[in-house]
Motif scaffolding. Structure first.
Motif, short mmCIF file in Angstrom:
data_model
loop_
_atom_site.label_atom_id
_atom_site.label_comp_id
_atom_site.label_asym_id
_atom_site.label_seq_id
_atom_site.Cartn_x
_atom_site.Cartn_y
_atom_site.Cartn_z
N VAL A 22 79.93 -27.59 15.60
CA VAL A 22 79.90 -26.12 15.55
C VAL A 22 79.48 -25.65 14.17
CG1 VAL A 22 81.39 -24.08 15.61
CG2 VAL A 22 81.56 -25.79 17.41
N ASP A 23 80.01 -26.30 13.12
CA ASP A 23 79.62 -25.92 11.76
C ASP A 23 78.15 -26.17 11.50
OD1 ASP A 23 82.20 -25.17 11.26
OD2 ASP A 23 82.76 -27.02 10.20
N ILE A 24 77.65 -27.28 12.02
CA ILE A 24 76.22 -27.57 11.85
C ILE A 24 75.38 -26.52 12.58
CG2 ILE A 24 74.40 -29.21 12.47
CD1 ILE A 24 76.40 -31.44 11.86
N ALA A 25 75.77 -26.18 13.78
CA ALA A 25 75.00 -25.20 14.56
C ALA A 25 75.04 -23.82 13.90
CB ALA A 25 75.54 -25.12 15.98
N ARG A 26 76.18 -23.45 13.36
CA ARG A 26 76.29 -22.14 12.71
C ARG A 26 75.63 -22.13 11.35
NH1 ARG A 26 82.49 -20.79 14.20
NH2 ARG A 26 82.12 -20.20 16.37
N GLY A 27 75.51 -23.29 10.74
CA GLY A 27 74.90 -23.37 9.42
C GLY A 27 73.39 -23.28 9.45
N ASN A 28 72.78 -23.42 10.62
CA ASN A 28 71.33 -23.36 10.73
C ASN A 28 70.91 -21.92 10.93
OD1 ASN A 28 68.67 -23.69 11.22
ND2 ASN A 28 68.90 -25.24 12.81
N PRO A 29 70.25 -21.30 9.96
CA PRO A 29 69.87 -19.90 10.10
C PRO A 29 68.79 -19.68 11.16
CG PRO A 29 68.97 -20.80 8.10
CD PRO A 29 69.88 -21.84 8.67
N LEU A 30 68.04 -20.73 11.51
CA LEU A 30 67.01 -20.55 12.54
C LEU A 30 67.62 -20.38 13.92
CD1 LEU A 30 64.43 -23.17 11.34
CD2 LEU A 30 64.39 -20.71 11.02
N LEU A 31 68.77 -21.03 14.14
CA LEU A 31 69.42 -20.91 15.44
C LEU A 31 70.29 -19.66 15.52
CD1 LEU A 31 70.52 -24.59 16.03
CD2 LEU A 31 68.59 -23.40 17.02
N ASN A 32 70.74 -19.16 14.38
CA ASN A 32 71.63 -18.01 14.37
C ASN A 32 70.90 -16.68 14.31
OD1 ASN A 32 73.81 -19.70 14.39
ND2 ASN A 32 74.01 -19.73 12.18
N ALA A 33 69.66 -16.70 13.93
CA ALA A 33 68.92 -15.45 13.73
C ALA A 33 68.72 -14.73 15.05
CB ALA A 33 67.57 -15.73 13.08
N THR A 34 69.16 -13.48 15.07
CA THR A 34 68.94 -12.67 16.26
C THR A 34 67.74 -11.76 16.09
OG1 THR A 34 70.48 -11.01 15.42
CG2 THR A 34 71.36 -12.70 16.90
N ASP A 35 67.44 -11.40 14.84
CA ASP A 35 66.25 -10.60 14.59
C ASP A 35 65.19 -11.49 13.95
OD1 ASP A 35 67.66 -10.97 12.25
OD2 ASP A 35 67.01 -9.08 11.38
N PHE A 36 64.06 -11.56 14.59
CA PHE A 36 62.97 -12.39 14.11
C PHE A 36 61.90 -11.55 13.44
CE2 PHE A 36 64.84 -14.95 17.51
CZ PHE A 36 65.10 -16.10 16.80
N ASN A 37 62.26 -10.42 12.89
CA ASN A 37 61.29 -9.56 12.22
C ASN A 37 61.02 -10.12 10.83
OD1 ASN A 37 61.42 -7.88 14.41
ND2 ASN A 37 63.03 -6.62 13.52
N VAL A 38 59.76 -10.14 10.46
CA VAL A 38 59.37 -10.62 9.15
C VAL A 38 59.47 -9.45 8.18
CG1 VAL A 38 57.51 -11.62 7.79
CG2 VAL A 38 57.85 -12.33 10.16
N LYS A 39 60.26 -9.63 7.15
CA LYS A 39 60.48 -8.55 6.20
C LYS A 39 59.36 -8.47 5.17
CE LYS A 39 65.44 -8.73 6.80
NZ LYS A 39 65.40 -9.63 7.94
N ARG A 40 58.78 -9.61 4.84
CA ARG A 40 57.68 -9.64 3.88
C ARG A 40 56.53 -10.42 4.47
NH1 ARG A 40 59.61 -11.83 -1.76
NH2 ARG A 40 58.21 -13.37 -0.94
N ARG A 41 55.36 -10.12 3.97
CA ARG A 41 54.21 -10.91 4.39
C ARG A 41 54.26 -12.26 3.70
NH1 ARG A 41 49.47 -9.31 6.32
NH2 ARG A 41 48.39 -10.47 4.71
N TRP A 42 53.58 -13.23 4.28
CA TRP A 42 53.60 -14.58 3.74
C TRP A 42 52.87 -14.67 2.41
CZ3 TRP A 42 49.10 -17.17 2.80
CH2 TRP A 42 47.95 -16.65 3.40
N ASP A 43 51.95 -13.73 2.15
CA ASP A 43 51.18 -13.80 0.91
C ASP A 43 51.60 -12.75 -0.10
OD1 ASP A 43 50.22 -11.63 2.28
OD2 ASP A 43 48.12 -12.04 1.88
#
Length: 92
Positions: free
Chosen positions: A32-53
């Motif tokens: 459970v700690d490993i699953a909660r520690g992964n921000p990719l699995l926990n992220a509910t909003d997949f909006n990009v706040k900044r551009r990659w460049d």
């Protein structure tokens, strides 16, 4: 003596069962700690706040390329675009 051996065996079996249950709980908690520690699995909003460049050094390098002269047809071979490019590339 038999009674003492029987009590020791019961306690050892109880201790082994408790250790196995504790190990199972610890393993579940670890997963459970490993699953909660992964921000990719926990992220509910997949909006990009900044551009990659946003933080790169060389941005907008293509500016100024829009104002190039358009190719135009000239009936004179010495004033054609091809002849000018050829002369500037190979002769000068």
């Amino acid at each position: 003596m038999r009674e003492l051996e029987k009590i020791k065996a019961e306690r050892a079996a109880q201790r082994a069962a408790d250790d196995a249950a504790k190990a199972a709980r610890d393993q579940e908690q670890r997963e459970v700690d490993i699953a909660r520690g992964n921000p990719l699995l926990n992220a509910t909003d997949f909006n990009v706040k900044r551009r990659w460049d946003d933080d790169v050094i060389f941005r907008n390098q293509a500016r100024g390329t829009e104002d190039k002269r358009k190719k135009e047809f000239v009936n004179d071979l010495l004033r054609s675009d091809f002849h000018r490019r050829f002369m500037s590339k190979y002769v000068r």
